[in-house]
Design a protein around this motif. Structure first.
Motif, short mmCIF file in Angstrom:
data_model
loop_
_atom_site.label_atom_id
_atom_site.label_comp_id
_atom_site.label_asym_id
_atom_site.label_seq_id
_atom_site.Cartn_x
_atom_site.Cartn_y
_atom_site.Cartn_z
N LEU A 20 0.86 -1.19 0.00
CA LEU A 20 0.00 0.00 0.00
C LEU A 20 0.89 1.24 0.00
CD1 LEU A 20 -2.68 -1.05 2.66
CD2 LEU A 20 -2.95 -0.97 0.17
N LYS A 21 0.38 2.34 -0.49
CA LYS A 21 1.16 3.57 -0.54
C LYS A 21 1.07 4.29 0.80
CE LYS A 21 0.86 3.94 -5.46
NZ LYS A 21 0.43 4.68 -6.64
N GLY A 36 1.82 -2.13 5.22
CA GLY A 36 0.47 -2.40 4.73
C GLY A 36 0.53 -2.99 3.32
N ILE A 37 -0.29 -4.00 3.06
CA ILE A 37 -0.30 -4.65 1.75
C ILE A 37 -1.72 -4.84 1.25
CG2 ILE A 37 1.91 -5.87 2.04
CD1 ILE A 37 0.26 -8.38 2.79
N GLN A 38 -1.85 -4.98 -0.04
CA GLN A 38 -3.11 -5.31 -0.70
C GLN A 38 -2.96 -6.73 -1.24
OE1 GLN A 38 -5.39 -2.69 -0.93
NE2 GLN A 38 -7.00 -3.92 -1.82
N VAL A 39 -3.86 -7.62 -0.86
CA VAL A 39 -3.83 -9.02 -1.29
C VAL A 39 -4.84 -9.17 -2.42
CG1 VAL A 39 -4.10 -11.42 -0.58
CG2 VAL A 39 -3.26 -9.73 1.07
N SER A 46 -9.94 -7.91 -3.66
CA SER A 46 -8.68 -7.60 -3.00
C SER A 46 -8.99 -7.24 -1.56
CB SER A 46 -7.93 -6.47 -3.71
OG SER A 46 -8.64 -5.28 -3.64
N THR A 47 -8.07 -7.57 -0.70
CA THR A 47 -8.22 -7.28 0.72
C THR A 47 -6.94 -6.66 1.24
OG1 THR A 47 -7.53 -9.54 1.26
CG2 THR A 47 -9.88 -9.14 1.19
N GLN A 48 -7.06 -5.87 2.28
CA GLN A 48 -5.88 -5.27 2.88
C GLN A 48 -5.42 -6.12 4.05
OE1 GLN A 48 -6.37 -1.14 3.81
NE2 GLN A 48 -6.76 -0.59 1.68
#
Length: 80
Positions: A20-21, A36-39, A46-48
């Motif tokens: 994530l930005k 933080g990531i986006q899956v 998509s989920t965080q």
């Protein structure tokens, strides 16, 4: 046995994960870095989530990212 509610109904596989930005954070007490990531899933959802790294992992990935940046720069200079 009770099924984990986070997994219920999850039939799509994960295709990839993107950061994530946002700024990464470091929890000194837990000695963990959190990014933080986006899956992304095969069904388009998509989920965080969070990527949690130990200090050793942060150092290892810092070295690997330095190497990737150097390879990218060499490729640019070679006109690829």
């Amino acid at each position: 046995m009770e099924e984990n509610t986070a997994v219920q109904g999850a039939s799509a596989s994960v295709t990839h994960v993107t950061p994530l930005k946002r700024d990464a954070t470091y929890d000194h007490r837990a000695q963990e870095a959190v990014l933080g990531i986006q899956v992304h899933h095969t069904d388009g959802r998509s989920t965080q989530s969070m990527l949690v790294l130990s200090p050793d992992q942060v150092e290892l990935y810092a070295i690997q990212f330095e190497q990737l940046i150097a390879k990218r720069e060499r490729a640019r200079q070679a006109g690829r």
